[in-house]
Structure formats: structure tokens, C-alpha cells
Design an enzyme around this catalytic site. Structure first.
Site, PDB file in Angstrom:
ATOM      1  N   GLU A  60      18.009  22.289 -31.994  1.00 20.42           N
ATOM      2  CA  GLU A  60      18.335  20.883 -32.286  1.00 20.42           C
ATOM      3  C   GLU A  60      17.125  20.117 -32.832  1.00 20.42           C
ATOM      4  O   GLU A  60      15.976  20.554 -32.693  1.00 20.42           O
ATOM      5  CB  GLU A  60      18.878  20.180 -31.034  1.00 20.42           C
ATOM      6  CG  GLU A  60      17.892  20.131 -29.878  1.00 20.42           C
ATOM      7  CD  GLU A  60      18.188  18.988 -28.894  1.00 20.42           C
ATOM      8  OE1 GLU A  60      18.290  17.825 -29.329  1.00 20.42           O
ATOM      9  OE2 GLU A  60      18.280  19.277 -27.685  1.00 20.42           O
ATOM     10  N   LYS A  96      18.777   8.894 -33.955  1.00 17.51           N
ATOM     11  CA  LYS A  96      19.379   9.951 -33.148  1.00 17.51           C
ATOM     12  C   LYS A  96      20.858  10.004 -33.527  1.00 17.51           C
ATOM     13  O   LYS A  96      21.530   8.968 -33.543  1.00 17.51           O
ATOM     14  CB  LYS A  96      19.184   9.544 -31.683  1.00 17.51           C
ATOM     15  CG  LYS A  96      19.779  10.453 -30.647  1.00 17.51           C
ATOM     16  CD  LYS A  96      19.337   9.974 -29.271  1.00 17.51           C
ATOM     17  CE  LYS A  96      20.322  10.368 -28.203  1.00 17.51           C
ATOM     18  NZ  LYS A  96      20.007   9.753 -26.906  1.00 17.51           N
ATOM     19  N   VAL A 120      22.298  17.602 -28.713  1.00 19.57           N
ATOM     20  CA  VAL A 120      23.013  18.817 -28.304  1.00 19.57           C
ATOM     21  C   VAL A 120      24.436  18.773 -28.856  1.00 19.57           C
ATOM     22  O   VAL A 120      24.933  19.746 -29.435  1.00 19.57           O
ATOM     23  CB  VAL A 120      23.013  18.953 -26.763  1.00 19.57           C
ATOM     24  CG1 VAL A 120      23.992  20.044 -26.316  1.00 19.57           C
ATOM     25  CG2 VAL A 120      21.605  19.261 -26.252  1.00 19.57           C
ATOM     26  N   ASP A 164      27.381  14.990 -25.127  1.00 14.66           N
ATOM     27  CA  ASP A 164      27.147  16.440 -25.036  1.00 14.66           C
ATOM     28  C   ASP A 164      28.246  17.112 -24.206  1.00 14.66           C
ATOM     29  O   ASP A 164      28.649  18.241 -24.488  1.00 14.66           O
ATOM     30  CB  ASP A 164      25.798  16.751 -24.351  1.00 14.66           C
ATOM     31  CG  ASP A 164      24.583  16.324 -25.178  1.00 14.66           C
ATOM     32  OD1 ASP A 164      24.758  15.876 -26.327  1.00 14.66           O
ATOM     33  OD2 ASP A 164      23.463  16.440 -24.635  1.00 14.66           O
ATOM     34  N   LYS A 198      17.917  17.402 -16.392  1.00 15.03           N
ATOM     35  CA  LYS A 198      16.885  16.648 -15.660  1.00 15.03           C
ATOM     36  C   LYS A 198      17.524  15.803 -14.586  1.00 15.03           C
ATOM     37  O   LYS A 198      18.632  15.311 -14.763  1.00 15.03           O
ATOM     38  CB  LYS A 198      16.215  15.678 -16.621  1.00 15.03           C
ATOM     39  CG  LYS A 198      15.203  16.298 -17.515  1.00 15.03           C
ATOM     40  CD  LYS A 198      14.272  15.194 -17.999  1.00 15.03           C
ATOM     41  CE  LYS A 198      13.225  15.777 -18.907  1.00 15.03           C
ATOM     42  NZ  LYS A 198      13.792  16.192 -20.188  1.00 15.03           N
TER      43      LYS A 198
HETATM   44  N1  PSU Z   1      17.224  15.939 -22.422  1.00 12.45           N
HETATM   45  C1  PSU Z   1      15.970  16.373 -22.573  1.00 12.45           C
HETATM   46  N2  PSU Z   1      15.379  16.319 -23.801  1.00 12.45           N
HETATM   47  C2  PSU Z   1      16.050  15.837 -24.892  1.00 12.45           C
HETATM   48  C3  PSU Z   1      17.393  15.389 -24.715  1.00 12.45           C
HETATM   49  C4  PSU Z   1      17.934  15.459 -23.479  1.00 12.45           C
HETATM   50  O1  PSU Z   1      15.356  16.793 -21.626  1.00 12.45           O
HETATM   51  O2  PSU Z   1      15.477  15.784 -25.989  1.00 12.45           O
HETATM   52  C5  PSU Z   1      18.154  14.891 -25.905  1.00 12.45           C
HETATM   53  C6  PSU Z   1      19.127  15.977 -26.408  1.00 12.45           C
HETATM   54  O3  PSU Z   1      19.199  15.892 -27.825  1.00 12.45           O
HETATM   55  C7  PSU Z   1      20.448  15.551 -25.808  1.00 12.45           C
HETATM   56  C8  PSU Z   1      20.319  14.061 -25.888  1.00 12.45           C
HETATM   57  O4  PSU Z   1      21.570  16.022 -26.508  1.00 12.45           O
HETATM   58  O5  PSU Z   1      18.974  13.789 -25.542  1.00 12.45           O
HETATM   59  C9  PSU Z   1      21.274  13.360 -24.952  1.00 12.45           C
HETATM   60  O6  PSU Z   1      21.256  12.010 -25.228  1.00 12.45           O
HETATM   61  P1  PSU Z   1      22.376  11.070 -24.593  1.00 12.45           P
HETATM   62  O7  PSU Z   1      22.081  11.069 -23.137  1.00 12.45           O
HETATM   63  O8  PSU Z   1      22.131   9.744 -25.250  1.00 12.45           O
HETATM   64  O9  PSU Z   1      23.683  11.675 -24.974  1.00 12.45           O
END
Ligand code: PSU
Ligand code: MN
Length: 305
Positions: free
Chosen positions: A26, A87, A107, A143, A160
Site C-alpha cells: 500500500e 489519503k 488497506v 478496511d 494497533k
Molecule cells: N495502521 C497503521 N499504519 C497505517 C495505517 C493503519 O499502523 O499506515 C493506515 C492504513 O493505510 C490503513 C489506514 O488502511 O491507515 C486506515 O485508516 P482509517 O482508520 O482512516 O480507515
């Protein structure tokens, strides 16, 4: 029709035609997940590891309105140096592409684009999920919906604990997404090897995972699979320490009223700052481990067909 929008690197399309292993990577992790220049170092080294394992890397991004499957080094550099690139999650794709813009794929959208190109295995750091306090904020990463519908396996180090891991696993169960522990029965929590939540199944070899993927998709069970690969023990962080830093970062995001797509990058940047890059070091190492595992799974998968 879809060809109008896709730009697949020659090396990747040749590997796909010859049924050789390809691993998707990604670009949000590059543009928003790590600071420059470590982001480029991590992206380049990930590609190198895939090649060492006999595979072909396909880093995915939207550049000037095209979905790129496989980036040149100059394009990797571009994604790493321009943190203003938006993003791009699922809801952003049509808008960015129709306007000829750039987008760093999450993702969700890396899965989506990988599936369009015919790439089945994808490696990253951690997946998005159900955020803490989602009962009030409704913040659930796209995701998870993508994993529900799009047939790509995601090799990650779990999630995380900026997220509610228990609720994330419940959500995946509801949507029929298998969560596999690679050599572990405990779902990993990114910087630490165990979250305290069990995985659905433990599998110990790339071949067993490849076989499960093949059966799933041959049965017509569309959707992804989460392959949770714990951080190598030598790079694991101290649990109480990192959880303290995470809690502080999550409450700082709330205090500054950070919302929507900005929350995850804000928290990641804050963690790297607060730990003086100790978390960044662990983050890079777990990505390398995931990438290597993904390449082995991709190889086993290509040997099945
Ligand atoms: N978690 C991580 N590192 C990252 C991301 C998530 O530890 O870089 C990134 C990934 O691209 C994931 C996105 O798909 O953040 C999720 O963002 P959101 O919570 O806004 O969907
Ligand atoms: Mn969100």
C-alpha cells in the site's frame, strides 16, 4: 473498461501472466504512515525482500488519475515526499481519479486495486478497524468492509491498540472474514505479539494458508482473509510503555478534535514523536517480516494453480 483506469507495470503484468508470485503493497503507509525518509527506506526494502523471496512487488497508488500497480523508484519517492497527497479510501477513488489527482491507497483501496489487477496477496503493517469509543463516534475503518467483500489476503501484524481490538474481531466475524494466526493462537497487537484475543485459526505454514485461500475462493466465498503475523520477538516493544503512549495519543486526538480520515495518521505521527522513533523502528521491522511472509504465501499460492 477498467483498463482505462489501470496502469500495470510491465514486470507485474508479466509475472501475473506467467502465474508467478506477486505481492501488493500500500501507499498510505508511505505517504501518511511513516515520516520521510524512513518511509522510502521501508518501501524500497519491502520491495527488495519480495524479490529475495522470488516474488514481484506491486506497490499501489493513484498518480495523476491513474491506478498504478507497481511503482518506479521515482514514483515511490514522489509518494514519500509529498505528504499533501490525499489519503484515498474507497469513497475517495472516483473523485480523485475523475479529477486526475493523486491518492495514497489505504488497506481498503489497495485491496480493491489489487483485485482489479488480479493480485491476491497483500502485505502491510496493520489494518484499520473499529476505533475505541466507536459507539459514539461511529468510526469504523472502511478496511473492514473491504475485507468483507474483496478477495485479497492481507498479511499484517494485527491491529494497533489505538483500536478496539475486541470489537474489530467481532466485526470481522459478522462479515465472515477469517482471521488466521501465522504461528500464533493470539491475535497480535502490532508492537506487541499478543493482544489477549484469540484468532479463529492458527496455521503454521505458508502452504496451509495458500490452501485455505484457494478453497475459500473456489467455494465462491468472496472476501478477504486476515493473516496475522506477530512482530519478531526481538523487535517487540514493552507493553505497558507503548500502551501508555497510545492512550495519550488517542486522548490528544480527541482533545484537538481530530476527525475522520485524519485520526489514524495523527495518532501514528504522535507515536513516532513520543517514542523518539522507537516505535518507528519496530514498525519498519514488522513490515519487513509481514512482507517476507506474504511473499512465501504468494509463492505457495502460485504453486497450487
Ligand atoms: N495502521 C497503521 N499504519 C497505517 C495505517 C493503519 O499502523 O499506515 C493506515 C492504513 O493505510 C490503513 C489506514 O488502511 O491507515 C486506515 O485508516 P482509517 O482508520 O482512516 O480507515
Ligand atoms: Mn475512520
Amino acid at each position: 473498461m477498467i483498463k482505462t483506469y489501470l496502469d500495470i507495470a510491465e514486470e507485474v503484468s508479466q509475472a501475473l501472466r506467467e502465474n508467478r508470485p506477486v505481492v501488493a503493497l500500500e501507499s498510505t503507509i508511505i505517504t501518511h504512515g511513516m515520516p520521510y525518509p524512513e518511509n522510502i527506506e521501508s518501501a524500497m526494502n519491502s520491495e527488495k525482500i519480495i524479490r529475495e523471496e522470488g516474488g514481484v512487488p506491486a506497490t499501489i497508488a493513484v498518480i495523476k488519475g491513474k491506478i498504478k500497480i507497481g511503482l518506479t523508484n521515482a514514483e515511490l519517492d514522489y509518494m514519500g515526499k509529498n505528504s499533501a497527497i490525499p489519503k484515498a479510501s474507497r469513497r475517495d477513488m472516483a473523485l480523485l481519479i475523475s479529477q486526475g489527482q493523486d491518492g495514497a491507497t489505504t488497506v481498503a483501496t489497495t485491496m480493491l486495486c489489487a483485485a482489479l489487477a488480479g493480485v491476491r496477496i497483500f502485505a502491510t503493517g496493520g489494518i484499520g478497524g473499529v476505533h475505541k469509543n466507536a459507539q459514539e463516534t461511529f468510526d469504523i475503518s472502511a478496511d473492514l468492509q473491504e475485507l468483507a467483500h474483496t478477495s485479497v489476503a492481507v498479511v499484517c501484524a494485527g491491529a494497533k491498540s489505538i483500536l478496539d481490538i475486541g470489537l474489530t474481531l467481532e466485526y470481522l466475524e459478522t462479515h465472515g472474514v477469517p482471521v488466521i494466526g501465522f504461528g500464533t493462537s493470539d491475535f497480535p497487537a502490532f508492537y506487541i505479539r499478543k493482544s489477549g484475543f484469540p484468532v479463529d485459526y492458527r496455521l503454521d505454514t505458508p502452504a496451509a494458508i495458500a490452501k485455505a485461500l484457494r478453497v475459500k475462493w473456489e467455494l465462491g466465498l468472496q472476501g478477504g482473509m486476515v493473516i496475522a503475523n506477530p512482530i519478531p520477538v526481538e523487535y517487540e516493544m514493552e507493553e505497558a510503555y507503548i500502551n501508555g503512549v497510545i492512550e495519550e495519543a488517542v486522548s490528544e486526538a480527541a482533545k484537538q478534535n481530530i476527525r475522520g480520515k485524519y485520526i489514524t495518521p495523527f495518532i501514528l505521527a504522535r507515536l513516532h514523536e513520543q517514542t523518539e522513533d522507537k516505535s518507528l523502528f519496530s514498525n519498519k521491522q514488522l513490515v519487513y517480516s509481514n512482507v517476507r511472509t506474504a511473499a512465501k504465501i504468494a509463492k505457495a499460492y502460485s504453486e497450487l494453480s
